[in-house]
Design an enzyme around this catalytic site. Structure first.
Site, PDB file in Angstrom:
ATOM      1  N   ASP A 124      -1.997  10.806  -2.593  1.00 49.73           N
ATOM      2  CA  ASP A 124      -2.375   9.721  -3.513  1.00 49.73           C
ATOM      3  C   ASP A 124      -2.677  10.244  -4.908  1.00 49.73           C
ATOM      4  OD1 ASP A 124      -3.087   8.664  -0.652  1.00 49.73           O
ATOM      5  OD2 ASP A 124      -2.747   6.949  -1.980  1.00 49.73           O
ATOM      6  N   GLN A 140      -2.596   3.004   9.751  1.00 46.53           N
ATOM      7  CA  GLN A 140      -1.266   3.016   9.136  1.00 46.53           C
ATOM      8  C   GLN A 140      -0.260   3.822   9.963  1.00 46.53           C
ATOM      9  OE1 GLN A 140      -4.133   3.503   7.527  1.00 46.53           O
ATOM     10  NE2 GLN A 140      -4.063   2.845   5.400  1.00 46.53           N
ATOM     11  N   ARG A 181      -6.811  -0.571  -7.407  1.00 44.16           N
ATOM     12  CA  ARG A 181      -7.261   0.468  -6.457  1.00 44.16           C
ATOM     13  C   ARG A 181      -7.491   1.754  -7.266  1.00 44.16           C
ATOM     14  NH1 ARG A 181      -4.224   1.085  -0.829  1.00 44.16           N
ATOM     15  NH2 ARG A 181      -6.191   2.100  -0.253  1.00 44.16           N
ATOM     16  N   ARG A 185       0.867  -1.181   0.000  1.00 41.02           N
ATOM     17  CA  ARG A 185       0.000   0.000   0.000  1.00 41.02           C
ATOM     18  C   ARG A 185       0.905   1.233   0.000  1.00 41.02           C
ATOM     19  NH1 ARG A 185       2.219   2.252   3.869  1.00 41.02           N
ATOM     20  NH2 ARG A 185       0.593   3.801   3.747  1.00 41.02           N
ATOM     21  N   GLY A 186       0.255   2.400  -0.183  1.00 43.54           N
ATOM     22  CA  GLY A 186       1.031   3.627  -0.348  1.00 43.54           C
ATOM     23  C   GLY A 186       1.202   3.877  -1.833  1.00 43.54           C
ATOM     24  N   ALA A 187       0.923   5.116  -2.256  1.00 38.53           N
ATOM     25  CA  ALA A 187       0.817   5.391  -3.695  1.00 38.53           C
ATOM     26  C   ALA A 187       2.041   4.959  -4.525  1.00 38.53           C
ATOM     27  CB  ALA A 187       0.507   6.876  -3.894  1.00 38.53           C
ATOM     28  N   ASN A 206      -5.440  12.464  -0.052  1.00 39.00           N
ATOM     29  CA  ASN A 206      -4.572  11.643   0.800  1.00 39.00           C
ATOM     30  C   ASN A 206      -5.480  10.913   1.785  1.00 39.00           C
ATOM     31  OD1 ASN A 206      -1.863  10.780   1.566  1.00 39.00           O
ATOM     32  ND2 ASN A 206      -2.182  11.920   3.461  1.00 39.00           N
ATOM     33  N   LYS A 207      -4.890  10.106   2.619  1.00 39.13           N
ATOM     34  CA  LYS A 207      -5.657   9.265   3.551  1.00 39.13           C
ATOM     35  C   LYS A 207      -6.724  10.059   4.294  1.00 39.13           C
ATOM     36  CE  LYS A 207      -5.450   5.780   3.892  1.00 39.13           C
ATOM     37  NZ  LYS A 207      -6.424   4.985   3.083  1.00 39.13           N
TER      38      LYS A 207
HETATM   39  O1  MRU Z   1      -4.631   3.263   1.855  1.00 41.97           O
HETATM   40  P1  MRU Z   1      -3.151   3.478   1.826  1.00 41.97           P
HETATM   41  O2  MRU Z   1      -2.439   2.973   3.027  1.00 41.97           O
HETATM   42  O3  MRU Z   1      -2.542   2.975   0.531  1.00 41.97           O
HETATM   43  O4  MRU Z   1      -3.003   5.055   1.817  1.00 41.97           O
HETATM   44  C1  MRU Z   1      -1.715   5.610   1.843  1.00 41.97           C
HETATM   45  C2  MRU Z   1      -1.715   7.084   1.903  1.00 41.97           C
HETATM   46  O5  MRU Z   1      -2.746   7.734   1.950  1.00 41.97           O
HETATM   47  C3  MRU Z   1      -0.370   7.747   1.822  1.00 41.97           C
HETATM   48  O6  MRU Z   1      -0.346   8.912   2.584  1.00 41.97           O
HETATM   49  C4  MRU Z   1      -0.091   8.100   0.347  1.00 41.97           C
HETATM   50  O7  MRU Z   1      -0.281   6.986  -0.464  1.00 41.97           O
HETATM   51  C5  MRU Z   1       1.268   8.635   0.151  1.00 41.97           C
HETATM   52  S1  MRU Z   1       2.485   7.387   0.281  1.00 41.97           S
HETATM   53  C6  MRU Z   1       4.013   8.063  -0.024  1.00 41.97           C
END
Ligand code: MRU
Length: 350
Positions: free
Chosen positions: A241, A200, A94, A51-53, A251-252
């Site tokens: 994201d 997270q 996703r 996970r994470g962009a 973002n999250k």
């Molecule tokens: O749902 P996730 O854990 O994939 O969401 C992650 C985030 O929102 C991060 O802040 C974002 O992807 C940036 S990662 C460098």
């Protein structure tokens, strides 16, 4: 440039498969899992093993190589047609983080531009995936170093979710800024939002920062205004994201609330993200697709219900922070400032 000290390598192509840290097991286990088929990669992204962009971007690129290997016995024309379809499918694993579509698109360009036979195309896709991996770390180090320039001495930095080594191939974006700042000033510290519902911040950010010896305090999501009012937060740095052409940033979920609180308390609020997170095709945040996730994430913690059975649930995975609340967007090309329409367009020119 700052030396990369963190030992975490989140995802890596190994010979014929993809190796990644299984992030569903945190904080109990730190374990690698090998993903060997395209469909397993689709599931790994969807179920957030990775996970994470930026990390899911690389996972998507690996997924295309896995599908290519599976289709290798087809005649060249059919191989290309089927593989492009599979690549499009991989990009739907996703919806919000645009890095996934960006990296899959990079692989599609390789397929479309190649003059090689099937085995040659597979090799080119592998090499391209490895190149994207290595570039990700280099880009994050640049983001970290640009960001470190705006971190005040001895600062307490608030972050939300995990935009660290574990959200990228390594080093991180928002936590890359923390790492670069910490390398020059070991008196800085981090406040990490827990980040309900997937936690997270608690499960991942505290783990990776503690591994690097960076002082970290875990707070719950509702606490940030309290600490801002007390003067205990000097700046906010989060990841992204998807960023629209006007600077609006997905973002999250919960990031928007932090941004409003920061504005009210006159605290700088920064986004740290590679240019691959900017979707110049969309004008504003209204066009960003927001993932709706499983209701169990809200109703249950560790398999135990925390609410009345049958209560209504809504669970958007992300929110959009309007560009007016953002002090700067830290990229590998420097810190973009308002007016974002102009500074973003400029960053894409050269
Ligand atoms: O749902 P996730 O854990 O994939 O969401 C992650 C985030 O929102 C991060 O802040 C974002 O992807 C940036 S990662 C460098």
């Amino acid at each position: 440039m700052t030396e990369f000290k963190s030992k975490i390598r989140t995802i890596e192509w190994v010979d014929t498969f993809s190796r990644m840290v299984d992030q569903t097991l945190f904080p109990y286990e730190f374990k690698y899992v090998d993903i060997k088929t395209g469909d397993d990669m689709f599931d790994a992204i969807k179920t957030m093993i990775v996970r994470g962009a930026p990390a899911i971007g690389i996972a998507g690129a690996h997924g295309v190589v896995l599908y290519a290997q599976e289709l290798k016995n087809l005649p060249r024309d059919e191989f290309i047609k089927k593989l492009l379809e599979k690549a499009d499918y991989m990009a739907t694993s996703r919806p919000t983080a645009v890095n996934l579509m960006w990296a899959v698109e990079k692989q599609k360009e390789v397929i479309k531009n190649s003059n090689s036979d099937v085995n040659g195309i597979i090799e080119e896709l592998k090499q391209n995936a490895i190149k994207l991996e290595n570039e990700d770390i280099e880009i994050n180090k640049k983001i970290g170093d640009y960001g470190a320039e705006v971190v005040p001495k001895g600062a307490t930095i608030l972050t939300h979710c995990n935009a660290g080594a574990l959200a990228t191939v390594g080093y991180g974006t928002a936590l890359g800024v923390v790492r670069s700042a910490f390398a020059n000033d070991p008196t800085i510290q981090v406040f990490a939002d827990e980040t309900r519902p997937r936690q997270q911040g608690a499960r991942i950010t505290t783990l990776e920062l503690t591994m690097d010896g960076i002082p970290t305090t875990l707070i719950t999501d509702g606490m940030c205004s309290y600490f801002m009012k007390k003067g205990m937060i000097d700046m906010v740095v989060v990841g992204a994201d998807r960023i629209a052409a006007n600077g609006d940033t997905a973002n999250k979920i919960g990031t928007y609330t932090v941004a409003i609180a920061a504005k009210y308390h006159n605290i700088p609020f920064y986004i740290a993200a590679p240019l691959s997170t900017i979707d110049i095709n969309i004008k504003s945040g209204d066009e960003i697709p927001i993932e709706e996730r499983s209701h169990d994430e809200v109703t249950h913690i560790n398999g135990k219900a925390i609410c009345a059975e049958g209560v209504n649930i809504i669970n958007p995975g992300f929110d959009v922070t309007p560009h007016e609340l953002i002090s700067g967007i830290i990229t590998e090309k420097g810190i973009l400032r308002p007016d974002y329409k102009k500074s973003i367009a400029e960053a894409f020119k050269n």
